[in-house]
Design a protein around this motif. Structure first.
Motif: not given
Length: 126
Positions: A101-104, A110-126
């Motif tokens: 019971d905490s903020t996440y 997405i991981k390819t051979k040459d890159y690790i790509i991230y989207g924007n971060t969203l916060s949420f409470l379960p």
């Protein structure tokens, strides 16, 4: 050189030089975080693959943590699919029992051979 000769040379260079130009493409994918929602006893995570890229995907999915600035190596947990990405969206459903019971903070990866790509971060409470 006469003015007429200069004009002919310049016109020839412009006509020949501009035919084959193409804008270079970017080889890496792009992903956009869409939503994280609480539905009954589950958490649903969604992202859109904005551009697929030219590389074969090693894995894709979501990472989350109680710390905001996580990466694939520091995240508390993840849902990863070890296959080539073929669809234009990524979704994962995780039981709420996997969370305190905490903020996440969640983001797609997405991981390819040459890159690790991230989207924007969203916060949420379960």
């Amino acid at each position: 050189m006469t003015m007429k000769s200069i004009f002919v040379v310049l016109a020839t260079v412009i006509l020949i030089g501009c035919d084959e130009y193409q804008v270079p493409s970017k080889a890496f994918p792009r992903v956009q975080t869409r939503s994280v929602t609480s539905t009954g006893s589950n958490i649903k995570m969604e992202a859109e693959v904005v551009y697929r890229g030219n590389s074969i995907t090693e894995y894709y999915g979501f990472i989350w943590s109680r710390r905001e600035n996580q990466n694939i190596n520091s995240a508390d947990s993840s849902v990863l699919y070890f296959e080539n990405l073929s669809q234009s969206s990524i979704t994962a459903t995780v039981s709420k029992s996997a969370f305190y019971d905490s903020t996440y903070f969640m983001k797609p990866v997405i991981k390819t051979k040459d890159y690790i790509i991230y989207g924007n971060t969203l916060s949420f409470l379960p």
